[in-house]
Design a protein around this motif. Structure first.
Motif, PDB file in Angstrom:
ATOM      1  N   LYS A  45       0.829  -1.207   0.000  1.00 41.19           N
ATOM      2  CA  LYS A  45       0.000   0.000   0.000  1.00 41.19           C
ATOM      3  C   LYS A  45       0.865   1.259   0.000  1.00 41.19           C
ATOM      4  O   LYS A  45       0.537   2.267  -0.653  1.00 41.19           O
ATOM      5  N   LYS A  46       1.993   1.199   0.706  1.00 41.16           N
ATOM      6  CA  LYS A  46       2.855   2.372   0.844  1.00 41.16           C
ATOM      7  C   LYS A  46       3.745   2.585  -0.378  1.00 41.16           C
ATOM      8  O   LYS A  46       3.963   3.723  -0.809  1.00 41.16           O
ATOM      9  N   PHE A  47       4.262   1.469  -0.947  1.00 40.15           N
ATOM     10  CA  PHE A  47       5.258   1.602  -2.016  1.00 40.15           C
ATOM     11  C   PHE A  47       4.786   1.095  -3.380  1.00 40.15           C
ATOM     12  O   PHE A  47       5.437   1.350  -4.391  1.00 40.15           O
ATOM     13  N   GLY A  48       3.704   0.342  -3.410  1.00 41.50           N
ATOM     14  CA  GLY A  48       3.176  -0.109  -4.684  1.00 41.50           C
ATOM     15  C   GLY A  48       3.684  -1.444  -5.166  1.00 41.50           C
ATOM     16  O   GLY A  48       3.358  -1.877  -6.277  1.00 41.50           O
ATOM     17  N   PHE A  49       4.471  -2.132  -4.344  1.00 37.79           N
ATOM     18  CA  PHE A  49       4.977  -3.456  -4.697  1.00 37.79           C
ATOM     19  C   PHE A  49       5.346  -4.200  -3.419  1.00 37.79           C
ATOM     20  O   PHE A  49       5.470  -3.601  -2.348  1.00 37.79           O
ATOM     21  N   SER A  50       5.534  -5.515  -3.529  1.00 34.23           N
ATOM     22  CA  SER A  50       5.874  -6.356  -2.383  1.00 34.23           C
ATOM     23  C   SER A  50       7.370  -6.285  -2.081  1.00 34.23           C
ATOM     24  O   SER A  50       8.193  -6.205  -2.992  1.00 34.23           O
ATOM     25  N   TYR A  51       7.704  -6.336  -0.795  1.00 37.90           N
ATOM     26  CA  TYR A  51       9.131  -6.400  -0.458  1.00 37.90           C
ATOM     27  C   TYR A  51       9.760  -7.686  -0.966  1.00 37.90           C
ATOM     28  O   TYR A  51      10.975  -7.760  -1.158  1.00 37.90           O
ATOM     29  N   GLU A  52       8.957  -8.724  -1.190  1.00 38.86           N
ATOM     30  CA  GLU A  52       9.485  -9.979  -1.741  1.00 38.86           C
ATOM     31  C   GLU A  52      10.072  -9.759  -3.133  1.00 38.86           C
ATOM     32  O   GLU A  52      11.067 -10.399  -3.494  1.00 38.86           O
ATOM     33  N   LEU A  53       9.502  -8.847  -3.899  1.00 39.38           N
ATOM     34  CA  LEU A  53       9.993  -8.566  -5.245  1.00 39.38           C
ATOM     35  C   LEU A  53      11.373  -7.916  -5.198  1.00 39.38           C
ATOM     36  O   LEU A  53      12.261  -8.257  -5.987  1.00 39.38           O
ATOM     37  N   LEU A  54      11.566  -7.004  -4.262  1.00 40.48           N
ATOM     38  CA  LEU A  54      12.816  -6.258  -4.178  1.00 40.48           C
ATOM     39  C   LEU A  54      13.907  -7.022  -3.443  1.00 40.48           C
ATOM     40  O   LEU A  54      15.089  -6.923  -3.793  1.00 40.48           O
ATOM     41  N   TYR A  55      13.519  -7.814  -2.439  1.00 40.73           N
ATOM     42  CA  TYR A  55      14.497  -8.448  -1.554  1.00 40.73           C
ATOM     43  C   TYR A  55      14.483  -9.979  -1.650  1.00 40.73           C
ATOM     44  O   TYR A  55      14.794 -10.661  -0.673  1.00 40.73           O
ATOM     45  N   LYS A  56      14.127 -10.508  -2.792  1.00 39.41           N
ATOM     46  CA  LYS A  56      13.962 -11.960  -2.933  1.00 39.41           C
ATOM     47  C   LYS A  56      15.191 -12.728  -2.449  1.00 39.41           C
ATOM     48  O   LYS A  56      15.092 -13.643  -1.617  1.00 39.41           O
ATOM     49  N   ASP A  57      16.367 -12.387  -2.949  1.00 41.16           N
ATOM     50  CA  ASP A  57      17.598 -13.117  -2.580  1.00 41.16           C
ATOM     51  C   ASP A  57      17.966 -12.866  -1.118  1.00 41.16           C
ATOM     52  O   ASP A  57      18.393 -13.789  -0.417  1.00 41.16           O
ATOM     53  N   THR A  58      17.791 -11.623  -0.669  1.00 40.87           N
ATOM     54  CA  THR A  58      18.105 -11.280   0.724  1.00 40.87           C
ATOM     55  C   THR A  58      17.226 -12.074   1.686  1.00 40.87           C
ATOM     56  O   THR A  58      17.719 -12.647   2.675  1.00 40.87           O
ATOM     57  N   LEU A  59      15.940 -12.149   1.401  1.00 41.20           N
ATOM     58  CA  LEU A  59      15.025 -12.868   2.270  1.00 41.20           C
ATOM     59  C   LEU A  59      15.317 -14.359   2.278  1.00 41.20           C
ATOM     60  O   LEU A  59      15.245 -15.012   3.331  1.00 41.20           O
ATOM     61  N   SER A  60      15.686 -14.892   1.130  1.00 38.75           N
ATOM     62  CA  SER A  60      16.041 -16.307   1.054  1.00 38.75           C
ATOM     63  C   SER A  60      17.273 -16.597   1.919  1.00 38.75           C
ATOM     64  O   SER A  60      17.306 -17.589   2.663  1.00 38.75           O
ATOM     65  N   TYR A  61      18.268 -15.717   1.833  1.00 32.50           N
ATOM     66  CA  TYR A  61      19.491 -15.871   2.627  1.00 32.50           C
ATOM     67  C   TYR A  61      19.183 -15.801   4.126  1.00 32.50           C
ATOM     68  O   TYR A  61      19.652 -16.643   4.914  1.00 32.50           O
ATOM     69  N   LEU A  62      18.382 -14.830   4.528  1.00 29.36           N
ATOM     70  CA  LEU A  62      18.086 -14.650   5.950  1.00 29.36           C
ATOM     71  C   LEU A  62      17.197 -15.762   6.500  1.00 29.36           C
ATOM     72  O   LEU A  62      17.338 -16.152   7.664  1.00 29.36           O
ATOM     73  N   ARG A  63      16.306 -16.284   5.663  1.00 30.01           N
ATOM     74  CA  ARG A  63      15.495 -17.427   6.095  1.00 30.01           C
ATOM     75  C   ARG A  63      16.376 -18.654   6.285  1.00 30.01           C
ATOM     76  O   ARG A  63      16.197 -19.425   7.240  1.00 30.01           O
TER      77      ARG A  63
END
Length: 386
Positions: free
Chosen positions: A328-346
């Motif tokens: 709602k705030k930025f117009g896209f999912s953080y998953e789209l921008l941080y896909k590799d980062t989120l995978s690494y942190l998970r």
């Protein structure tokens, strides 16, 4: 430009604590009176003549209650003139145990202050002296009783742990005594050795010995368990509250929302920019009296910085970051921008998805700074969402 909250900095202290790196100065009656006048000119210049509606007001320091009664009344009258206190859901002031007397309590209550944050730090008189604190344990009991007698039921107690030579059992005793007050809010922070402090000088000379890291972790785990057992929700990395008593002002910071910052060294966050005021007190007073604009620097907040701050501030909250709110705030999912980062942190076990929310795991909390660093962006990274 409008903000939904306001922070007002009062930089005076009766004594400078050995760990503190906030903008602060020894209390001087003449200088404090001049400071209130300069503060009034800054606020009048920057927000105009009508009463502003804000959700939260926070007076911090320094030690705001170091002001004498006349100065404190002048400060309250200024705030009452410029802000619609009745419309604010939370009006907080920081205080040290022992600074309060009956007249100050009456004054603050009369002007609508409804939350007091007490800097207790530790329940040990010798250790308080080592920290450079002036109050004693008995002052905590007297101040809490005085506040309750004058109708203050929203009282927060602040602690510091991992202090020099502090043991796990010592912290447990401090925590037990703190919780015996049965207050609705507690904050507890691990000691940070900050530059330009007495502790920093001692640490560099090998004269200050912190507990081992494994003891600090044990203290934090005891903190979380004790708070939970006493009915306090862990709602931010270092903050715990009974339902409905979460710090609404601090949640403005963690939700990356806008706020005014007035006073020496104060920071503000307005749409599209952050501001930082002049820190040295004489320079602040001079500039504020000259043109009402004692701002040292302004920083444009671009999309890149807004997203970074949304992530690492939001992850400080135990509820984490709502993907729907982010969209709602930025117009896209953080998953789209941080896909590799989120995978690494998970894979590291530091973050998890809980329904719509992304949040830190217990292990991730311990490595919070490492997690937050992963969300720093390069400008080119935004190409996937443009």
């Amino acid at each position: 430009m409008k903000a939904q909250s306001v922070y007002i900095h009062i930089p005076f202290c009766q004594q400078i604590c050995h760990y503190c790196d906030f903008t602060k100065f020894f209390y001087n009656e003449k200088l404090a009176t001049e400071y209130i006048e300069a503060l009034a000119n800054e606020i009048n210049t920057q927000i105009g003549g009508t009463k502003n509606q804000v959700h939260t007001i926070f007076i911090g320091g320094g030690t705001p209650t170091a002001l004498n009664l006349v100065q404190l009344r002048s400060l309250m009258q200024l705030i009452d003139t410029k802000f619609d206190i009745a419309a604010a859901s939370e009006f907080s002031i920081e205080a040290n145990p022992g600074d309060f007397d009956e007249e100050k309590a009456k004054l603050l209550k009369g002007f609508g202050v409804n939350r007091v944050s007490l800097g207790v730090q530790v329940f040990d008189d010798a250790m308080l002296e080592e920290l450079g604190r002036l109050h004693k344990i008995k002052d905590v009991y007297r101040t809490v009783d005085l506040l309750k007698q004058h109708g203050f039921d929203n009282i927060s107690l602040d602690l510091i742990y991992a202090l020099p030579n502090q043991t796990v059992e010592h912290f447990r005793r401090t925590l037990d005594e703190a919780l015996s007050f049965n207050l609705p809010h507690y904050s507890a922070y691990a000691l940070q050795i900050e530059p330009k402090t007495v502790f920093y000088q001692r640490y560099n000379k090998g004269k200050l010995h912190r507990p081992p890291q494994e003891d600090e972790v044990r203290m934090y785990n005891i903190l979380k368990e004790s708070m939970k057992n006493n009915g306090l929700k862990h709602y931010e990395i270092s903050n715990f509250a009974k339902p409905g008593y979460e710090s609404r002002h601090n949640l403005v910071y963690w939700k990356n929302e806008h706020y005014y910052g007035f006073g020496a060294g104060a920071h503000g966050y307005l749409p599209g920019m952050r501001t930082g005021n002049i820190r040295p007190l004489p320079a602040y007073v001079k500039q504020a009296m000259e043109d009402g604009y004692p701002v040292l620097n302004t920083e444009e907040i671009r999309m890149k910085e807004m997203i970074e701050e949304e992530m690492f501030l939001g992850l400080r909250k135990m509820d984490g970051i709502s993907n729907q709110h982010f969209i709602k705030k930025f117009g896209f999912s953080y998953e789209l921008l941080y896909k590799d980062t989120l995978s690494y942190l998970r894979d590291k076990g530091w973050i998890m998805t809980d329904g719509d929310n992304l949040r830190l795991t217990d292990q991730g909390i311990l490595f919070g700074n490492d997690v937050f660093a992963q969300f720093l962006l390069e400008e080119k990274d935004l190409s996937v969402v443009r």
